[in-house]
Structure formats: C-alpha cells, structure tokens
Motif scaffolding. Sequence first.
Motif, mmCIF file in Angstrom:
data_model
loop_
_atom_site.group_PDB
_atom_site.id
_atom_site.type_symbol
_atom_site.label_atom_id
_atom_site.label_comp_id
_atom_site.label_asym_id
_atom_site.label_seq_id
_atom_site.Cartn_x
_atom_site.Cartn_y
_atom_site.Cartn_z
ATOM 1 N N MET A 104 0.834 -1.172 0.000
ATOM 2 C CA MET A 104 0.000 0.000 0.000
ATOM 3 C C MET A 104 0.885 1.243 0.000
ATOM 4 N N VAL A 105 0.578 2.203 -0.866
ATOM 5 C CA VAL A 105 1.330 3.451 -0.948
ATOM 6 C C VAL A 105 0.697 4.451 0.003
ATOM 7 N N PRO A 106 1.489 5.055 0.890
ATOM 8 C CA PRO A 106 0.936 6.042 1.817
ATOM 9 C C PRO A 106 0.332 7.229 1.072
ATOM 10 N N ARG A 107 -0.643 7.882 1.685
ATOM 11 C CA ARG A 107 -1.322 9.018 1.056
ATOM 12 C C ARG A 107 -0.431 10.237 0.940
ATOM 13 N N GLY A 108 0.377 10.499 1.953
ATOM 14 C CA GLY A 108 1.256 11.666 1.932
ATOM 15 C C GLY A 108 2.528 11.384 1.160
ATOM 16 N N PRO A 109 3.302 12.426 0.906
ATOM 17 C CA PRO A 109 4.557 12.224 0.180
ATOM 18 C C PRO A 109 5.567 11.437 1.009
ATOM 19 N N VAL A 110 6.252 10.541 0.347
ATOM 20 C CA VAL A 110 7.313 9.774 0.995
ATOM 21 C C VAL A 110 8.619 10.300 0.433
ATOM 22 N N THR A 111 9.463 10.803 1.321
ATOM 23 C CA THR A 111 10.759 11.333 0.931
ATOM 24 C C THR A 111 11.826 10.659 1.769
ATOM 25 N N VAL A 112 13.061 10.896 1.411
ATOM 26 C CA VAL A 112 14.158 10.318 2.168
ATOM 27 C C VAL A 112 14.106 10.784 3.628
ATOM 28 N N GLU A 113 13.544 11.950 3.864
ATOM 29 C CA GLU A 113 13.473 12.473 5.226
ATOM 30 C C GLU A 113 12.472 11.728 6.107
ATOM 31 N N ASN A 114 11.451 11.116 5.513
ATOM 32 C CA ASN A 114 10.465 10.459 6.374
ATOM 33 C C ASN A 114 10.422 8.941 6.216
ATOM 34 N N ILE A 115 11.458 8.362 5.608
ATOM 35 C CA ILE A 115 11.587 6.909 5.647
ATOM 36 C C ILE A 115 12.590 6.545 6.733
ATOM 37 N N THR A 116 12.548 5.304 7.132
ATOM 38 C CA THR A 116 13.503 4.763 8.093
ATOM 39 C C THR A 116 14.283 3.668 7.387
ATOM 40 N N ILE A 117 15.569 3.643 7.599
ATOM 41 C CA ILE A 117 16.396 2.551 7.085
ATOM 42 C C ILE A 117 16.869 1.755 8.293
ATOM 43 N N SER A 118 16.459 0.486 8.326
ATOM 44 C CA SER A 118 16.766 -0.392 9.453
ATOM 45 C C SER A 118 17.509 -1.621 8.980
ATOM 46 N N ASN A 119 18.314 -2.178 9.873
ATOM 47 C CA ASN A 119 18.867 -3.492 9.613
ATOM 48 C C ASN A 119 17.695 -4.467 9.671
ATOM 49 N N LEU A 120 17.650 -5.414 8.748
ATOM 50 C CA LEU A 120 16.570 -6.396 8.724
ATOM 51 C C LEU A 120 16.446 -7.125 10.058
ATOM 52 N N ARG A 121 17.531 -7.243 10.793
ATOM 53 C CA ARG A 121 17.487 -7.911 12.101
ATOM 54 C C ARG A 121 16.562 -7.179 13.075
ATOM 55 N N ALA A 122 16.379 -5.869 12.881
ATOM 56 C CA ALA A 122 15.505 -5.079 13.753
ATOM 57 C C ALA A 122 14.045 -5.109 13.292
ATOM 58 N N VAL A 123 13.817 -5.485 12.023
ATOM 59 C CA VAL A 123 12.452 -5.532 11.470
ATOM 60 C C VAL A 123 12.276 -6.853 10.707
ATOM 61 N N PRO A 124 12.449 -7.997 11.390
ATOM 62 C CA PRO A 124 12.447 -9.282 10.683
ATOM 63 C C PRO A 124 11.135 -9.591 9.965
ATOM 64 N N HIS A 125 10.047 -8.961 10.368
ATOM 65 C CA HIS A 125 8.775 -9.190 9.679
ATOM 66 C C HIS A 125 8.828 -8.714 8.217
ATOM 67 N N LEU A 126 9.789 -7.855 7.868
ATOM 68 C CA LEU A 126 9.930 -7.386 6.491
ATOM 69 C C LEU A 126 10.765 -8.329 5.617
ATOM 70 N N ALA A 127 11.258 -9.428 6.200
ATOM 71 C CA ALA A 127 12.049 -10.399 5.426
ATOM 72 C C ALA A 127 11.234 -10.978 4.271
ATOM 73 N N VAL A 128 9.951 -11.164 4.469
ATOM 74 C CA VAL A 128 9.081 -11.682 3.407
ATOM 75 C C VAL A 128 9.080 -10.724 2.220
ATOM 76 N N ASP A 129 8.992 -9.422 2.494
ATOM 77 C CA ASP A 129 9.003 -8.417 1.425
ATOM 78 C C ASP A 129 10.349 -8.386 0.713
ATOM 79 N N VAL A 130 11.438 -8.445 1.479
ATOM 80 C CA VAL A 130 12.773 -8.440 0.877
ATOM 81 C C VAL A 130 12.916 -9.630 -0.067
ATOM 82 N N ALA A 131 12.576 -10.822 0.400
ATOM 83 C CA ALA A 131 12.699 -12.025 -0.424
ATOM 84 C C ALA A 131 11.837 -11.910 -1.682
ATOM 85 N N ASP A 132 10.616 -11.452 -1.530
ATOM 86 C CA ASP A 132 9.713 -11.326 -2.669
ATOM 87 C C ASP A 132 10.274 -10.398 -3.736
#
Length: 163
Positions: free
Chosen positions: A1-29
Amino acid sequence: MVPRGPVTVENITISNLRAVPHLAVDVADRVWRAWWKPAGFPLEHISERVRENLTGKPLPFALVAHYGSTFVGTASAIVSDLEERPHFTPWVAAVWIDPPFRRPGIGGAIVRDAAHAALATGADTVYLCALPAKRRFYEVLGWSRHEENVGHHGLDVFTFRQG
C-alpha cells in the motif's frame, strides 16, 4: 500500500533487517521477482538466503527502507556477488526500491548506508556490480567504476572507499 502523503528520504527509516524481521518476506519477494524468478529459481531459495541476514554474523546483512510498516526498498551487503571476481569482498547487492517510491534520494540513501555499514565490518573497499544503464546512478553516489563488461551480463564493477 502506498501512503497518502509524500514519501521522501526524510520520512523513511532505514533499518537493519534484524531489527524488522517481519519485512524479510518483502525483501525475499522483491529480490526474487527482480532477479531470480526470471532465472527459474523458486521463491523459497531466495527466502533461505534472506534468512541468512538474520544471524549475528557481520556478513551478510540486509538493510530495509520502510515508511512505518510499509516496505520501501532494500540493499544487502554480502561476501561475494560476482563469480568472476570471487576475491573481491564485501559487496553491496540486491538494491531494490519499489516503483511507487522511486524518487530522488531514497535509493541513494540505502546504497550509501549499506556501503558504510559494509566498510564498518573492517573492509577498506566495498564492491558493487550493475548493468551499464545504472552507471550514472552509482557514480553520482560516489562509486568509482573499476571494470566494465564483466561476465556474461556485461556488468560494470564499482568500488567505494572510506573518505
């Protein structure tokens, strides 16, 4: 799902996958769809490789860009990414930004963070390979072209050093 507001580098978070393991499915896909599905590999093969990023070892690791719980993109650091250059290590690999989020800064931010994290493992040089069409993108980010037309895909090999 694409958020309604603008997504910029300033409002994204970059995390090590180890901190957000639930996103491993998305990475693999995304990695599977971009590079491995067309080559006939099953999704489970890539899912296993992505799970290797969840160990406590310095390499491999994956970074994930996200907007809240929405997957935005990924980049990994791995031991080797090009069979023609097995002595080069480490590599930034599997760089992917979902199409709705491809705008200035997001891809560059995750590539930069992955390169710096790979250097932090003790390496003095990090490598990356890409199709020549991506040459300008990586050079603008500070990567230096090391070789051209490598392997059966005719890839460019880039280097990134601390400094």
